[in-house]
Design a protein around this motif. Structure first.
Motif, PDB file in Angstrom:
ATOM      1  N   GLU A  69      56.425 -15.376  -3.487  1.00 25.10           N
ATOM      2  CA  GLU A  69      55.462 -16.141  -2.479  1.00 25.10           C
ATOM      3  C   GLU A  69      56.129 -16.411  -1.371  1.00 25.10           C
ATOM      4  O   GLU A  69      55.447 -16.600  -0.334  1.00 25.10           O
ATOM      5  CB  GLU A  69      55.047 -16.987  -3.302  1.00 25.10           C
ATOM      6  N   SER A  70      57.347 -16.935  -1.608  1.00 22.53           N
ATOM      7  CA  SER A  70      57.885 -17.285  -0.134  1.00 22.53           C
ATOM      8  C   SER A  70      58.282 -16.507   0.883  1.00 22.53           C
ATOM      9  O   SER A  70      57.989 -16.700   1.931  1.00 22.53           O
ATOM     10  CB  SER A  70      59.318 -18.078  -0.731  1.00 22.53           C
ATOM     11  N   LEU A  71      58.546 -14.955   0.263  1.00 21.44           N
ATOM     12  CA  LEU A  71      58.720 -13.907   1.242  1.00 21.44           C
ATOM     13  C   LEU A  71      57.470 -13.703   1.860  1.00 21.44           C
ATOM     14  O   LEU A  71      57.128 -13.585   3.241  1.00 21.44           O
ATOM     15  CB  LEU A  71      59.058 -12.694   0.570  1.00 21.44           C
ATOM     16  N   ARG A  72      56.214 -14.101   1.300  1.00 16.95           N
ATOM     17  CA  ARG A  72      54.856 -13.433   1.663  1.00 16.95           C
ATOM     18  C   ARG A  72      54.498 -14.861   2.720  1.00 16.95           C
ATOM     19  O   ARG A  72      53.770 -14.633   3.680  1.00 16.95           O
ATOM     20  CB  ARG A  72      53.859 -13.541   0.640  1.00 16.95           C
ATOM     21  N   GLU A  73      54.859 -15.987   2.489  1.00 19.98           N
ATOM     22  CA  GLU A  73      54.484 -16.996   3.322  1.00 19.98           C
ATOM     23  C   GLU A  73      55.373 -16.971   4.730  1.00 19.98           C
ATOM     24  O   GLU A  73      54.883 -17.142   5.834  1.00 19.98           O
ATOM     25  CB  GLU A  73      54.849 -18.421   2.794  1.00 19.98           C
ATOM     26  N   VAL A  74      56.584 -16.413   4.593  1.00 26.23           N
ATOM     27  CA  VAL A  74      57.375 -15.991   5.861  1.00 26.23           C
ATOM     28  C   VAL A  74      56.601 -14.984   6.531  1.00 26.23           C
ATOM     29  O   VAL A  74      56.422 -15.115   7.821  1.00 26.23           O
ATOM     30  CB  VAL A  74      58.718 -15.844   5.455  1.00 26.23           C
ATOM     31  N   CYS A  75      56.310 -13.975   5.888  1.00 26.66           N
ATOM     32  CA  CYS A  75      55.568 -12.835   6.557  1.00 26.66           C
ATOM     33  C   CYS A  75      54.404 -13.151   7.139  1.00 26.66           C
ATOM     34  O   CYS A  75      53.611 -12.431   7.953  1.00 26.66           O
ATOM     35  CB  CYS A  75      55.521 -11.559   5.541  1.00 26.66           C
ATOM     36  N   GLU A  76      53.322 -14.296   6.610  1.00 30.02           N
ATOM     37  CA  GLU A  76      52.353 -14.485   7.287  1.00 30.02           C
ATOM     38  C   GLU A  76      52.211 -14.911   8.589  1.00 30.02           C
ATOM     39  O   GLU A  76      51.231 -14.714   9.330  1.00 30.02           O
ATOM     40  CB  GLU A  76      51.494 -15.467   6.286  1.00 30.02           C
ATOM     41  N   VAL A  77      53.188 -15.494   8.913  1.00 28.64           N
ATOM     42  CA  VAL A  77      53.392 -15.937  10.311  1.00 28.64           C
ATOM     43  C   VAL A  77      53.326 -14.863  11.525  1.00 28.64           C
ATOM     44  O   VAL A  77      52.753 -14.767  12.385  1.00 28.64           O
ATOM     45  CB  VAL A  77      54.663 -16.831  10.608  1.00 28.64           C
ATOM     46  N   ASN A  78      54.053 -13.707  11.050  1.00 32.24           N
ATOM     47  CA  ASN A  78      54.143 -12.577  12.223  1.00 32.24           C
ATOM     48  C   ASN A  78      53.181 -11.508  11.453  1.00 32.24           C
ATOM     49  O   ASN A  78      53.105 -11.118  10.222  1.00 32.24           O
ATOM     50  CB  ASN A  78      55.585 -12.256  11.697  1.00 32.24           C
ATOM     51  N   LEU A  79      52.384 -11.416  12.575  1.00 32.07           N
ATOM     52  CA  LEU A  79      51.235 -10.342  12.173  1.00 32.07           C
ATOM     53  C   LEU A  79      51.612  -8.987  11.870  1.00 32.07           C
ATOM     54  O   LEU A  79      51.269  -8.291  11.042  1.00 32.07           O
ATOM     55  CB  LEU A  79      50.268 -10.134  13.251  1.00 32.07           C
ATOM     56  N   GLY A  80      52.584  -8.303  12.607  1.00 35.06           N
ATOM     57  CA  GLY A  80      53.436  -7.137  12.150  1.00 35.06           C
ATOM     58  C   GLY A  80      53.910  -7.009  10.994  1.00 35.06           C
ATOM     59  O   GLY A  80      53.618  -6.147  10.134  1.00 35.06           O
TER      60      GLY A  80
END
Length: 103
Positions: A69-80
């Protein structure tokens, strides 16, 4: 979490062995009853699992749900990164955009 549990059980077992508390089990019949155990022997495969370090190519089974979940939260910021996570998976997307997983 699993590693912490296994290490806690090993520590408890070593304390019991050093105090000669076998709880009715014949743990080591060849050892004298008055000498404390100063080491614990583990099979090679068990020791390897306990001491295994996470590799850069970790898969989703190695990570806890909180870590994913923490990895998903970091990735949510970057659209790519978010789009790649939907198609290739969160591990591949995070590694491609941010480098190796920190845990």
């Amino acid at each position: 979490m699993k590693t912490l549990t296994v290490l806690s059980v090993c520590a408890l077992l070593s304390v019991c062995m050093s105090m000669n508390l076998s709880f009715g089990l014949d743990v080591d019949s060849k050892r004298f009853s008055g000498t404390p155990a100063n080491h614990v022997l583990l099979k090679r495969d068990v020791a390897a699992r306990l001491l295994r370090r996470r590799r850069a190519g970790a898969n989703a089974a190695d990570l806890s749900p909180q870590q994913l979940e923490s990895l998903r939260e970091v990735c949510e910021v970057n659209l790519g990164c978010e789009h790649m996570a939907e198609s290739a998976g969160i591990i591949a997307a995070y590694t491609a955009y941010y480098g190796p997983i920190p845990y």
